[in-house]
Design a protein around this motif. Structure first.
Motif, mmCIF file in Angstrom:
data_model
loop_
_atom_site.group_PDB
_atom_site.id
_atom_site.type_symbol
_atom_site.label_atom_id
_atom_site.label_comp_id
_atom_site.label_asym_id
_atom_site.label_seq_id
_atom_site.Cartn_x
_atom_site.Cartn_y
_atom_site.Cartn_z
ATOM 1 N N THR A 171 0.164 -1.654 -0.066
ATOM 2 C CA THR A 171 -0.282 -0.145 -0.397
ATOM 3 C C THR A 171 1.124 1.647 -0.112
ATOM 4 O O THR A 171 0.417 2.157 -0.310
ATOM 5 C CB THR A 171 -1.013 -0.206 1.278
ATOM 6 O OG1 THR A 171 -1.199 -1.149 1.385
ATOM 7 C CG2 THR A 171 -1.329 0.987 1.084
ATOM 8 N N MET A 172 2.003 0.960 0.673
ATOM 9 C CA MET A 172 2.796 2.645 0.631
ATOM 10 C C MET A 172 2.952 2.752 -1.297
ATOM 11 O O MET A 172 3.075 3.968 -1.034
ATOM 12 C CB MET A 172 4.136 2.004 1.645
ATOM 13 C CG MET A 172 5.149 3.170 1.375
ATOM 14 S SD MET A 172 4.552 4.352 2.172
ATOM 15 C CE MET A 172 5.084 2.997 3.834
ATOM 16 N N GLY A 173 2.968 1.260 -1.273
ATOM 17 C CA GLY A 173 3.593 2.165 -3.071
ATOM 18 C C GLY A 173 2.818 2.561 -3.673
ATOM 19 O O GLY A 173 2.996 3.410 -4.876
ATOM 20 N N VAL A 174 1.407 2.003 -3.706
ATOM 21 C CA VAL A 174 0.259 2.612 -4.289
ATOM 22 C C VAL A 174 -0.188 4.167 -3.263
ATOM 23 O O VAL A 174 -0.794 4.996 -4.418
ATOM 24 C CB VAL A 174 -0.943 1.859 -3.404
ATOM 25 C CG1 VAL A 174 -2.542 2.666 -4.344
ATOM 26 C CG2 VAL A 174 -0.906 0.390 -4.213
ATOM 27 N N GLY A 175 0.419 4.689 -2.373
ATOM 28 C CA GLY A 175 -0.128 5.567 -1.796
ATOM 29 C C GLY A 175 0.880 6.688 -3.195
ATOM 30 O O GLY A 175 1.079 8.174 -2.969
ATOM 31 N N VAL A 176 2.722 6.463 -3.389
ATOM 32 C CA VAL A 176 3.723 6.872 -3.642
ATOM 33 C C VAL A 176 2.770 7.631 -5.167
ATOM 34 O O VAL A 176 2.428 8.110 -5.457
ATOM 35 C CB VAL A 176 4.773 6.485 -3.662
ATOM 36 C CG1 VAL A 176 5.702 7.097 -5.198
ATOM 37 C CG2 VAL A 176 5.411 6.158 -2.702
ATOM 38 N N LEU A 177 2.447 6.329 -5.841
ATOM 39 C CA LEU A 177 1.897 6.416 -7.090
ATOM 40 C C LEU A 177 0.986 6.781 -7.695
ATOM 41 O O LEU A 177 0.534 8.077 -8.845
ATOM 42 C CB LEU A 177 1.595 5.008 -8.121
ATOM 43 C CG LEU A 177 2.241 3.440 -8.211
ATOM 44 C CD1 LEU A 177 2.003 2.364 -8.620
ATOM 45 C CD2 LEU A 177 3.332 4.139 -8.888
ATOM 46 N N HIS A 178 -0.261 7.112 -6.023
ATOM 47 C CA HIS A 178 -1.613 8.274 -6.759
ATOM 48 C C HIS A 178 -0.864 9.679 -6.518
ATOM 49 O O HIS A 178 -1.075 10.542 -7.045
ATOM 50 C CB HIS A 178 -2.486 8.220 -5.975
ATOM 51 C CG HIS A 178 -3.217 6.814 -5.711
ATOM 52 N ND1 HIS A 178 -2.885 5.469 -6.126
ATOM 53 C CD2 HIS A 178 -4.760 6.981 -6.376
ATOM 54 C CE1 HIS A 178 -4.144 5.188 -6.297
ATOM 55 N NE2 HIS A 178 -5.134 5.680 -6.470
ATOM 56 N N LEU A 179 0.362 9.328 -5.500
ATOM 57 C CA LEU A 179 0.438 11.500 -4.932
ATOM 58 C C LEU A 179 1.821 11.350 -6.955
ATOM 59 O O LEU A 179 0.730 13.048 -7.161
ATOM 60 C CB LEU A 179 1.813 11.253 -4.288
ATOM 61 C CG LEU A 179 2.881 12.605 -3.870
ATOM 62 C CD1 LEU A 179 1.300 13.597 -3.384
ATOM 63 C CD2 LEU A 179 3.857 12.116 -2.874
ATOM 64 N N LEU A 180 2.138 10.654 -7.075
ATOM 65 C CA LEU A 180 2.751 11.090 -8.662
ATOM 66 C C LEU A 180 1.788 11.254 -9.600
ATOM 67 O O LEU A 180 1.417 12.568 -10.076
ATOM 68 C CB LEU A 180 4.055 9.895 -9.429
ATOM 69 C CG LEU A 180 4.981 9.754 -8.241
ATOM 70 C CD1 LEU A 180 5.795 8.584 -8.503
ATOM 71 C CD2 LEU A 180 5.140 10.804 -8.337
ATOM 72 N N ALA A 181 0.428 10.503 -9.184
ATOM 73 C CA ALA A 181 -0.724 10.965 -10.742
ATOM 74 C C ALA A 181 -1.423 12.442 -10.669
ATOM 75 O O ALA A 181 -2.042 12.709 -11.069
ATOM 76 C CB ALA A 181 -1.365 9.866 -10.558
ATOM 77 N N GLY A 182 -1.909 12.465 -8.862
ATOM 78 C CA GLY A 182 -1.514 13.762 -8.366
ATOM 79 C C GLY A 182 -1.356 14.982 -9.306
ATOM 80 O O GLY A 182 -1.990 16.892 -9.309
ATOM 81 N N LEU A 183 0.219 14.896 -8.597
ATOM 82 C CA LEU A 183 1.017 16.335 -9.243
ATOM 83 C C LEU A 183 1.027 15.859 -10.971
ATOM 84 O O LEU A 183 0.926 16.922 -11.578
ATOM 85 C CB LEU A 183 2.571 15.597 -9.410
ATOM 86 C CG LEU A 183 2.387 15.823 -7.528
ATOM 87 C CD1 LEU A 183 3.967 14.996 -7.417
ATOM 88 C CD2 LEU A 183 2.447 17.083 -6.526
ATOM 89 N N CYS A 184 0.892 15.170 -11.735
ATOM 90 C CA CYS A 184 1.018 15.057 -12.672
ATOM 91 C C CYS A 184 -0.140 15.731 -13.372
ATOM 92 O O CYS A 184 -0.914 16.433 -14.341
ATOM 93 C CB CYS A 184 1.060 13.527 -13.515
ATOM 94 S SG CYS A 184 2.871 12.700 -13.498
ATOM 95 N N SER A 185 -1.454 15.582 -13.333
ATOM 96 C CA SER A 185 -2.587 16.090 -13.058
ATOM 97 C C SER A 185 -2.526 18.226 -12.855
ATOM 98 O O SER A 185 -3.350 17.851 -13.442
ATOM 99 C CB SER A 185 -4.057 15.695 -12.254
ATOM 100 O OG SER A 185 -4.680 14.214 -12.388
ATOM 101 N N LEU A 186 -2.417 17.967 -11.669
ATOM 102 C CA LEU A 186 -1.800 18.910 -11.293
ATOM 103 C C LEU A 186 -1.069 20.105 -12.678
ATOM 104 O O LEU A 186 -1.041 21.362 -13.158
ATOM 105 C CB LEU A 186 -1.093 19.226 -10.094
ATOM 106 C CG LEU A 186 -0.883 21.312 -9.802
ATOM 107 C CD1 LEU A 186 -2.467 21.871 -9.424
ATOM 108 C CD2 LEU A 186 -0.699 21.207 -7.977
#
Length: 250
Positions: A171-186
């Motif tokens: 789940t730690m990796g899942v969180g990091v991937l979602h954080l990167l996805a949020g930065l890409c959307s922004l």
């Protein structure tokens, strides 16, 4: 064994991730990122019926020219998206001329070579030299949402593997991937706004942001909130597991 608090955080994070993915997907596939409002009223209107017909033909079937299609969208109250450019034209009517015809949207998609085409300091004028800033912003606004969706898809695969393995560690990796996805959307929204501002340096250009842009903007904090929940669940569960192991050893 997963505590109820962690399970609740994982469920809420998954729901937020799903909403963010739907919002971003809809935003990418629609053309309402920016709505042109046209020029101020002119005592001698330039968009007569014949001229409007020529503009529509050039827009739909002419060569790809940034200045040409931008001016046409401005004159005909068009909309701009990441993949689409549209104009408003009178819909098909009967043999008589209606006093207030209904307007319909006519759209043309950007092809893949057009997405990677160079932008110039003076739009449509190749001799003015390439504008590297606008060129790479245009490419980033096209690539970043695709990267964000790919990251969310990868995180979902990691999450499924975590469920099958009955482990919270991935789940730690899942969180990091979602954080990167949020930065890409922004980053997508920022590149679109900055590129649009550089394209229309003329203060007379009037327009408004559309709902597609706001969907993309909303998806970013949703993905970051999901990332925060996933990271918290993984970190807290790891601490609890470590304490439990230490207690059993003692």
């Amino acid at each position: 064994m997963v505590d109820n608090r962690y399970a609740t955080a994982l469920v809420i994070g998954s729901v937020l991730s799903l909403l963010a993915t739907v919002y971003l997907s809809v935003a990418v596939g629609t053309q309402h990122w920016y709505q042109y409002r046209g020029y101020p009223p002119d005592p001698q209107p330039h968009n007569s019926a014949a001229n409007t017909s020529d503009l529509v033909k050039e827009f739909l079937h002419g060569d790809f020219d940034e200045k040409s299609y931008s001016d046409t969208m401005l004159r005909l109250n068009g909309t701009l998206g990441l993949w689409w450019r549209c104009i408003m034209v009178p819909s098909e009517t009967h043999w008589y001329k209606e006093p207030d015809p209904k307007m319909a949207s006519r759209c043309v998609s950007f092809t893949l070579p057009q997405q990677f085409a160079s932008k110039y300091k003076e739009p449509g004028n190749e001799s003015s030299g390439e504008d590297l800033l606008r060129t790479y912003m245009w490419r980033c606004q096209f690539l970043l949402p695709l990267v964000a969706l790919a990251l969310v898809f990868l995180s979902s695969l990691v999450g499924v593997c975590a469920c099958l393995c009955r482990s919270v560690t991935p789940t730690m990796g899942v969180g990091v991937l979602h954080l990167l996805a949020g930065l890409c959307s922004l980053g997508t929204v920022c590149c679109f706004l900055a590129g649009l501002d550089l394209l229309h340096r003329d203060p007379a250009v009037d327009g408004a942001f559309g709902w597609s842009l706001y969907l993309a903007l909303i998806s970013s904090p949703l993905q970051m909130m999901a990332a925060a929940l996933f990271l918290w669940a993984a970190r807290s569960h790891r601490k609890s597991y470590t304490r439990m192991t230490a207690y059993r050893v003692a």
